[in-house]
Design a protein around this motif. Structure first.
Motif, PDB file in Angstrom:
ATOM      1  N   GLU A  52       0.827  -1.201   0.000  1.00 28.87           N
ATOM      2  CA  GLU A  52       0.000   0.000   0.000  1.00 28.87           C
ATOM      3  C   GLU A  52       0.863   1.253   0.000  1.00 28.87           C
ATOM      4  O   GLU A  52       1.827   1.361   0.755  1.00 28.87           O
ATOM      5  N   GLN A  53       0.506   2.196  -0.859  1.00 25.02           N
ATOM      6  CA  GLN A  53       1.228   3.460  -0.954  1.00 25.02           C
ATOM      7  C   GLN A  53       0.438   4.563  -0.244  1.00 25.02           C
ATOM      8  O   GLN A  53      -0.800   4.581  -0.304  1.00 25.02           O
ATOM      9  N   ASP A  54       1.150   5.485   0.389  1.00 24.38           N
ATOM     10  CA  ASP A  54       0.449   6.490   1.183  1.00 24.38           C
ATOM     11  C   ASP A  54      -0.346   7.484   0.322  1.00 24.38           C
ATOM     12  O   ASP A  54      -1.238   8.156   0.819  1.00 24.38           O
ATOM     13  N   TRP A  55      -0.053   7.570  -0.983  1.00 24.51           N
ATOM     14  CA  TRP A  55      -0.774   8.516  -1.838  1.00 24.51           C
ATOM     15  C   TRP A  55      -2.004   7.896  -2.493  1.00 24.51           C
ATOM     16  O   TRP A  55      -2.809   8.598  -3.076  1.00 24.51           O
ATOM     17  N   TRP A  56      -2.167   6.594  -2.349  1.00 21.07           N
ATOM     18  CA  TRP A  56      -3.292   5.929  -2.987  1.00 21.07           C
ATOM     19  C   TRP A  56      -4.615   6.369  -2.359  1.00 21.07           C
ATOM     20  O   TRP A  56      -4.741   6.494  -1.137  1.00 21.07           O
TER      21      TRP A  56
ATOM     22  N   GLY B 131      -7.194   3.378   5.435  1.00 18.51           N
ATOM     23  CA  GLY B 131      -8.406   3.879   6.060  1.00 18.51           C
ATOM     24  C   GLY B 131      -9.662   3.151   5.633  1.00 18.51           C
ATOM     25  O   GLY B 131      -9.627   2.209   4.827  1.00 18.51           O
ATOM     26  N   THR B 132     -10.784   3.601   6.170  1.00 13.03           N
ATOM     27  CA  THR B 132     -12.067   3.014   5.830  1.00 13.03           C
ATOM     28  C   THR B 132     -12.558   3.529   4.477  1.00 13.03           C
ATOM     29  O   THR B 132     -11.996   4.471   3.912  1.00 13.03           O
ATOM     30  N   THR B 133     -13.622   2.909   3.981  1.00 16.13           N
ATOM     31  CA  THR B 133     -14.218   3.360   2.716  1.00 16.13           C
ATOM     32  C   THR B 133     -14.616   4.826   2.804  1.00 16.13           C
ATOM     33  O   THR B 133     -14.353   5.618   1.882  1.00 16.13           O
TER      34      THR B 133
END
Length: 367
Positions: free
Chosen positions: A5-9, A15-17
């Motif tokens: 997982e990338q922090d900019w995605w 996080g949640t939806t």
């Protein structure tokens, strides 16, 4: 193995939806892709509930993106550009749109299937001109007073318990003969973007991609039938594509988005598109999934770990081997494993006939 997982995605991000959806809305658009129309109170974002939403979630959760696919999807989200997804049949192009909607909580996917006869207006709105003409003729027949001159009744004359003027106003309303299409619904000024799947754009008439360019740039369109009557009736409520009983207010015949929709266009690669069209899209070429990704897809859909099962592991390898001689779709592997889970085709002597039945090539001499 699943991607990192990338922090900019935003899509497939942390996080949640709800948190991912709010980050999407808060992410600033490029200055040339800003749309600032005021949210329309009559068209709130669709609720993430009901049968349509359940179908979107069920289909979307079966999609297993790799890092490259996730990177490209998020690039399109940040740039507010349509995503043109190209690949052979069965690689998951349409399912990707459902995955985006489910992951970000953007409501049921709006679907616009394309054929060789499709024109731009089909996606924007539908107008039943014949139905309106028939009703106008019926109204004239009901309100005409028989006599030598066939003079119409005065505005206050009673017709069937109602005044002719009141009935005329009701019957002549154009709103009941208009309905927004999937593209038109996606461009409504809602307080969050919608996901629009424009399926098999390569099957369209040669002019359709070019006809969409202005829409992609402006994020809005005009309904001429409403614009002509804007002076007398500036606000008209018409139905949307995804709910026949849901009406939204169109002001002065103009539909203008607040957030550019998440547009996913799919193509089987059967034609080339003009450079001006490609320039306005972010492109993703989906390849046939490899062994590791296929195993993850089977686990996601059927709960089967093919790496721990000799029988299902063999089916996976058969699928890969046969795919080297001609195109196969991923759901053909899922079909094969589902049949074996149901204990069909159990005779070992029938194995080759079983494989020929469920893993028949989509292209090539045996197709």
């Amino acid at each position: 193995m699943p991607g990192t997982e990338q922090d900019w995605w935003l899509y497939q991000g942390a996080g949640t939806t709800e948190e991912r959806r709010e980050r999407l809305k808060a992410t600033p658009a490029p200055p040339w892709r800003e749309f600032t129309d005021t949210p329309e109170p009559s068209c709130p974002p669709p609720a993430c509930e009901g049968e349509a939403w359940e179908r979107t979630v069920k289909r979307g959760e079966g999609y297993v993106p790799d890092d490259h696919e996730t990177d490209v999807v998020n690039t399109a989200l940040y740039l507010r550009r349509p995503l043109l997804v190209t690949g052979k049949p069965g690689v998951g192009k349409s399912t990707l749109a459902h995955s985006i909607a489910a992951d970000l909580g953007l409501g049921p996917v709006l679907h616009w299937p394309i054929t060789s006869r499709t024109v731009r207006r089909d996606g924007l709105y539908l107008y039943d001109a014949i139905g309106r003409l028939q009703e106008a003729n019926l109204h004239r027949a009901l309100t005409t007073t028989p006599g030598p001159t066939d003079a119409p009744p005065a505005a206050g004359d009673e017709v069937g318990g109602e005044t002719a003027a009141a009935e005329g106003q009701q019957l002549s309303s154009i709103a009941r003969f208009l309905r927004l299409g999937p593209l038109g619904t996606a461009l409504l000024p809602q307080d969050q973007p919608r996901v629009l799947l424009i399926d098999e754009i390569d099957k369209s008439d040669i002019d359709l991609p070019g006809d969409l360019l202005t829409l992609f740039e402006d994020g809005g369109f005009k309904i001429p039938e409403l614009a002509r009557m804007a002076g007398d009736q500036p606000e008209v409520a018409i139905a949307t594509d995804d709910a026949q009983d849901r009406y939204v207010t169109i002001r002065r015949g103009r539909v203008q988005c607040r957030y550019f929709p998440v547009v996913v266009l799919t193509s089987n690669g059967e034609r080339e598109f003009p450079p001006a069209f490609l320039r306005r899209c972010v492109r993703l070429d989906l390849k046939a999934p490899g062994k590791e990704k296929l195993a993850r897809i089977v686990r996601r859909w059927l709960g089967v770990d093919v790496e721990e099962s000799t029988e299902y592991g063999r089916l996976l390898q058969d699928f890969i081997d046969r795919g080297a001689d001609g195109d196969l779709a991923t759901d053909q592997l899922l079909n094969a494993i589902q049949l074996r889970l149901s204990r069909t085709w159990t005779n070992p002597a029938d194995r080759e006939r079983f494989l020929d039945t469920v893993m028949r090539h989509l292209t090539g001499p045996q197709a």
